[in-house]
Design an enzyme around this catalytic site. Structure first.
Site, PDB file in Angstrom:
ATOM      1  CB  ILE A  99      -0.889   0.091   1.189  1.00  0.00           C
ATOM      2  CG1 ILE A  99      -1.838  -1.269   1.498  1.00  0.00           C
ATOM      3  CG2 ILE A  99      -2.069   1.109   1.251  1.00  0.00           C
ATOM      4  CD1 ILE A  99      -2.672  -1.713   0.410  1.00  0.00           C
ATOM      5  CG  ASP A 100       2.995   2.920  -3.165  1.00  0.00           C
ATOM      6  OD1 ASP A 100       3.939   2.289  -2.304  1.00  0.00           O
ATOM      7  OD2 ASP A 100       3.107   2.460  -4.469  1.00  0.00           O
ATOM      8  CG  PHE A 101       0.669   5.636   3.302  1.00  0.00           C
ATOM      9  CD1 PHE A 101       0.901   6.657   4.256  1.00  0.00           C
ATOM     10  CD2 PHE A 101       1.371   4.502   3.595  1.00  0.00           C
ATOM     11  CE1 PHE A 101       1.879   6.707   5.233  1.00  0.00           C
ATOM     12  CE2 PHE A 101       2.385   4.510   4.605  1.00  0.00           C
ATOM     13  CZ  PHE A 101       2.578   5.490   5.169  1.00  0.00           C
TER      14      PHE A 101
END
Length: 229
Positions: A99-101
């Protein structure tokens, strides 16, 4: 590639190795596998491979070439059925949700397509959706801090810890041994990932592992040092 560093020595400081194909063009799987084989020669720790996994066939190529885990990002959002099928075929332990956030106007947002596309749901809802697919781990990478060496984004962990019962790996921002310590002292973080220390800073990884063990972090004490090689 291997001539840039003594991988066999550095590998003594790792528990797992993650290699991602971040080529923005059409995936050249053969070149990627060749690079993986070069880097991971004599590597006897679990290997996670990811990038451009869009089908069962893509996953099979990586598994058949040494992947113990599949690191998947955009396909989780775009093809959740694929994720369920991968979990069914290989088991939850083999599928890691990446998950890139980043923070957008003070709110955490998830992104796919190497950070180019914002996920159109609140991050808590998205994480709950991801977990419901049966993945075995979450790999959380801060777009804001990735590559800066300024430390991990630990603020998001409070949000994640409320909804996640699976292991969490934090990534993006590690610049020194105390950044690892700050992360692993959290009961909600199970692993800390780095590319910066792995690629650029000499003895940083071996020294970081010794530092963590000395501080009481529960790590296997099998890292070698120049004095006992």
């Amino acid at each position: 590639m291997r001539s840039n560093y003594n991988f066999e020595y550095v590998a003594q400081s790792l528990d797992e190795l993650i290699i991602l194909n971040v080529d923005r063009s059409v995936a050249n799987t053969l070149n990627f596998i060749a690079a993986v084989e070069e880097v991971s020669l004599n590597c006897f720790i679990p290997l996670g491979l990811g990038g451009h996994i869009k089908s069962l066939q893509d996953a099979e190529v990586l598994i058949s070439n040494g992947a113990d885990k599949l690191i998947i990002n955009s396909s989780i959002y775009r093809n959740p059925t694929l994720i369920k099928n991968l979990v069914s075929k290989y088991g939850s332990q083999a599928v890691v949700a990446s998950i890139d956030f980043k923070s957008v106007d003070g709110t955490w947002k998830a992104f796919v397509d190497q950070g180019a596309t914002e996920v159109d749901m609140p991050i808590v809802e998205y994480l709950q959706h991801v977990i419901s697919l049966g993945v075995g781990e979450l790999y959380l990478n801060s777009i804001d801090l990735d590559g800066t060496g300024q430390g991990y984004c630990l603020d998001i962990i409070q949000t994640v810890s409320k909804i996640s019962s699976i292991p969490v790996i934090i990534a993006g921002g590690a610049g020194n041994k105390n950044h690892f310590l700050n992360a692993l002292e959290s009961q909600s973080i199970d692993g800390a990932s780095t590319a910066n220390l792995f690629n650029f800073i000499g003895e940083a990884l071996p020294e970081a592992r010794k530092h963590l063990i000395a501080k009481g972090i529960n790590l296997s004490n099998w890292a070698k040092t120049p004095s006992n090689l």
